[in-house]
Structure formats: structure tokens, C-alpha cells
Motif scaffolding. Structure first.
Motif, mmCIF file in Angstrom:
data_model
loop_
_atom_site.group_PDB
_atom_site.id
_atom_site.type_symbol
_atom_site.label_atom_id
_atom_site.label_comp_id
_atom_site.label_asym_id
_atom_site.label_seq_id
_atom_site.Cartn_x
_atom_site.Cartn_y
_atom_site.Cartn_z
ATOM 1 N N CYS A 44 0.860 -1.189 0.000
ATOM 2 C CA CYS A 44 0.000 0.000 0.000
ATOM 3 C C CYS A 44 0.893 1.235 0.000
ATOM 4 O O CYS A 44 1.982 1.216 0.582
ATOM 5 N N SER A 46 0.690 3.692 1.791
ATOM 6 C CA SER A 46 0.978 4.072 3.178
ATOM 7 C C SER A 46 2.281 3.435 3.666
ATOM 8 O O SER A 46 2.978 4.003 4.509
ATOM 9 N N HIS A 66 -0.072 -3.691 5.585
ATOM 10 C CA HIS A 66 -1.345 -3.806 6.311
ATOM 11 C C HIS A 66 -2.486 -4.294 5.418
ATOM 12 O O HIS A 66 -3.619 -3.856 5.549
ATOM 13 N N CYS A 161 -7.185 -3.175 2.926
ATOM 14 C CA CYS A 161 -6.977 -1.714 2.999
ATOM 15 C C CYS A 161 -7.590 -1.041 1.780
ATOM 16 O O CYS A 161 -8.592 -0.358 1.880
ATOM 17 N N ARG A 343 -2.274 -3.705 -7.978
ATOM 18 C CA ARG A 343 -1.830 -3.901 -6.605
ATOM 19 C C ARG A 343 -0.769 -4.996 -6.603
ATOM 20 O O ARG A 343 -0.945 -6.030 -7.265
HETATM 21 ZN ZN LIG Z 1 -3.194 0.940 3.155
#
Ligand SMILES: [Zn+2]
Ligand SMILES: [Zn+2]
Length: 348
Positions: A44, A46, A66, A161, A343
Motif C-alpha cells: 500500500c 501508506s 497492512h 486496505c 496492486r
Molecule cells: Zn493501506
């Protein structure tokens, strides 16, 4: 058998430092804890922001990740939702206070007490939280979910997520067959936005700055595409949309560009976290469009459950590319080069 006290994971030891695979401490067990052997972990944005301290200084050493799936290997005394051997997943949040007004109302994702991020966070017992670029994970059953029978772990992980971040607001704002949804930004989040809105029955337009993402967006199922830099492309959408899901946009963002695309009472939902602020919005523009501007943060445990059920029922499948867990540094490098379609998933 006594509980393990350590795991191995890809550790970021300082800003800009290369990831190193090493042994780290697992948090202490308690009656709500669940241990999992990690099978998969999505990458991700993040994760990168944290490793690079671009959202503020990270608590190094960090193990990020995550969007974690795996198999439960050990559960605490009070755990009733999962048992040893179950395939399970966890997302960006691993803990909340369960006592504040928001938690009690089912908005644990917005907890105003102690909220534990899956990595770079602190558990109520004071231990640090570590994510899924790893072989094992230990967390709290109240943020752990069983994966539907029909879904593999590799497919399931990114739902936790990117999936819920886009599903929850579309559901909350009642996207349905009468909706016309613009999805702004066609990346990891945006691709999910298109998949969800289509599965909810809406007409969907992908909106992105240039023409580079056009073919992919149409392949994802979008009914149309508009380059936001091209006035001619946007013209036919004027007054047409009921919702815009903003997953990412450039710093040249202007409210007029988007709010004028709305039917009366349109809803602009932001889920992106750029490092800059949105520009000022003209009161006249707001009044004369009756538009609502709002945001959304991941999703509550109930919304995650609901999403998994919806995804299984509607056979929603993210587009993923797999890397071996041992190649995590290469995967991160490719992620930073903008290569995911849409992804990346690390696999043990
Ligand atoms: Zn995330
Ligand atoms: Zn709370």
C-alpha cells in the motif's frame, strides 16, 4: 506448546535505509490475541509514506504491510470469531479503545481513544505494532476477519486496505443502479472504485489526468473515460454525476472542474491523502450545486465484514501481481516506479 516470541520480517531501520530481513519481537499474547502465519501481504502507498517518514517521523525500526492474509495458528481465551486453521485477514487498523462514543456507535475506524495502526503503532500494552512484510503476525481478534470460502488468500489480502477504503464510502453514500459515479485517479484505490461501483450497478466514468490509463480503465469495466486535463472530454459529463470518488489527483485540482459535473446534491468523497491541501471552495459554487464534500477513512470492522460478503457474492476480483516475500525490496522499488496494475502482493 509455548508461544513464539519473535518473527522475521523486512525491517526499515531509518528513513531511506534499505529493507533488511531480520528477527523482531512479537507483541505479548493476551486473551484477545490471534497469531497468524502470513501467506500474503499487499503493498500500500501508506507503507512507503511510513518507511520514508513522509507523514511525519516513523517509529523505526518498522515492519510495514497492512493488507495481510494468512492462517490462524494460535488464539487467545476470549477469541470466538476465528479458530486455529482458519484463513484470516487484517487491514490497516488492529485496535481501538472499544469504549469511546465512536467505537460504541460502530465507528471504530474513527476511534477517539487509543487506535492501533497495524504497523508503526502502539498496542494498549505498550508493545509496538508490526505489519505483514513478515512470516508471522500477532494481533487482536476484533480486527481479524475470516476470509470467505470462495476467495483465495492472495486475492483477499488487498481488500483489507484498498478494498474497504473504497467500498465503505460508496456503500455509505448509497451507490446503486441509478448512480453515475466518477472515479478520480486510476491506481490501486481507483481500480477498486471502478470495480465496486460497477458491482453496485452504477454507471462509472474513470477520470484521470492524461490518456495513459484510458484502456486499462475501460478494461476494468468503466463505461467511459475522461482526461481531466481535456475540457472537451469533461464537457459531456457536465451535470451527469451523482458521486465522485477521489482517490488521487494533481495539485492543480480545482473544485469548479468537479462540482459542475454533478447532478443536484452530488457527493464528492475524498479518500486520498496527498501532502498538500485542497484549494478554497467558493460558497457560491457550493450553494448552487448543493454538493456535499466529505471524506472516508478505511472502514469499520462491520464494513469490512460487509465488504467481504459483497465481494464474494459479486465475485469482485482485484487486479494483482505477485512477488515472492523474499523479493520485497524489488517489489517496493517497482511500486515506487509506478508499475502496479493495480496492486502488488507479497507471497510467502
Ligand atoms: Zn493501506
Ligand atoms: Zn474508541
Amino acid at each position: 506448546m509455548s508461544a513464539p516470541t519473535t518473527f522475521n520480517g523486512w525491517v526499515g531501520e531509518a528513513k531511506g535505509a534499505p529493507l533488511v530481513w531480520k528477527e523482531m519481537p512479537l507483541r505479548a499474547e493476551d486473551e484477545y490475541s490471534v497469531d497468524m502465519d502470513v501467506t500474503h501481504c499487499g503493498i500500500c502507498g501508506s507503507d512507503i509514506h511510513t518507511l520514508e517518514s513522509s507523514w511525519g517521523p516513523a517509529k523505526y525500526p518498522c515492519v510495514v504491510g497492512h493488507e495481510i492474509t494468512g492462517v490462524a495458528t494460535r488464539v487467545g481465551k476470549k477469541v470466538t470469531n476465528v479458530k486455529v486453521g482458519d484463513r484470516i485477514g487484517v487491514g490497516a487498523q488492529s485496535g481501538s479503545c472499544h469504549e469511546c462514543k465512536r467505537c460504541k456507535a460502530g465507528f471504530e475506524n474513527l476511534c477517539s481513544g487509543q487506535r492501533t495502526g497495524t504497523y508503526n503503532g502502539i498496542w494498549p500494552n505498550g508493545d509496538k505494532s508490526y505489519g505483514g512484510y513478515a512470516d508471522k503476525w500477532r494481533g487482536d481478534c476484533r480486527f481479524v476477519f475470516k476470509i470467505p470460502e470462495s476467495m483465495t488468500n492472495e486475492v483477499a489480502c488487498t481488500f483489507f486496505c484498498a478494498g474497504v477504503t473504497t467500498y465503505a464510502p460508496l456503500k455509505r453514500h448509497n451507490v446503486n443502479k441509478d448512480s453515475v459515479v466518477g472515479v478520480l485517479g486510476v491506481g490501486g484505490l481507483g481500480h477498486y472504485g471502478i470495480l465496486w461501483a460497477k458491482a453496485m450497478g452504477a454507471r462509472v466514468y474513470a477520470l484521470s489526468s492524461g490518456t495513459k490509463k484510458k484502456d486499462l480503465a475501460l478494461e476494468l469495466g468503466a463505461d467511459g473515460y475522461a482526461a481531466t486535463s481535456n475540457e472537451e472530454d469533461l464537457k459531456p459529463l457536465k451535470g451527469e454525476l451523482t458521486h465522485i470518488l477521489c482517490t488521487g489527483t494533481g495539485q492543480d485540482f480545482k473544485w469548479e472542474t468537479y462540482l459542475r459535473l454533478f447532478q443536484p446534491n452530488g457527493v464528492f468523497i475524498n479518500v486520498g491523502l496527498p501532502s498538500w491541501n485542497f484549494p478554497e471552495v467558493s460558497p457560491m459554487l457550493l450553494v448552487l450545486t448543493q454538493a456535499s464534500i466529505c471524506g472516508s477513512a478505511i472502514g469499520s470492522p462491520a464494513e469490512i465484514e460487509d465488504m467481504l460478503k459483497f465481494a464474494a457474492e459479486h465475485n469482485v476480483k482485484p487486479w494483482i501481481q505477485k512477488y515472492s516475500m523474499k523479493d520485497a525490496p524489488k517489489a517496493v522499488e517497482d511500486f515506487n516506479a509506478g508499475k502496479p496494475k493495480f496492486r502488488f502482493v507479497l507471497e510467502n
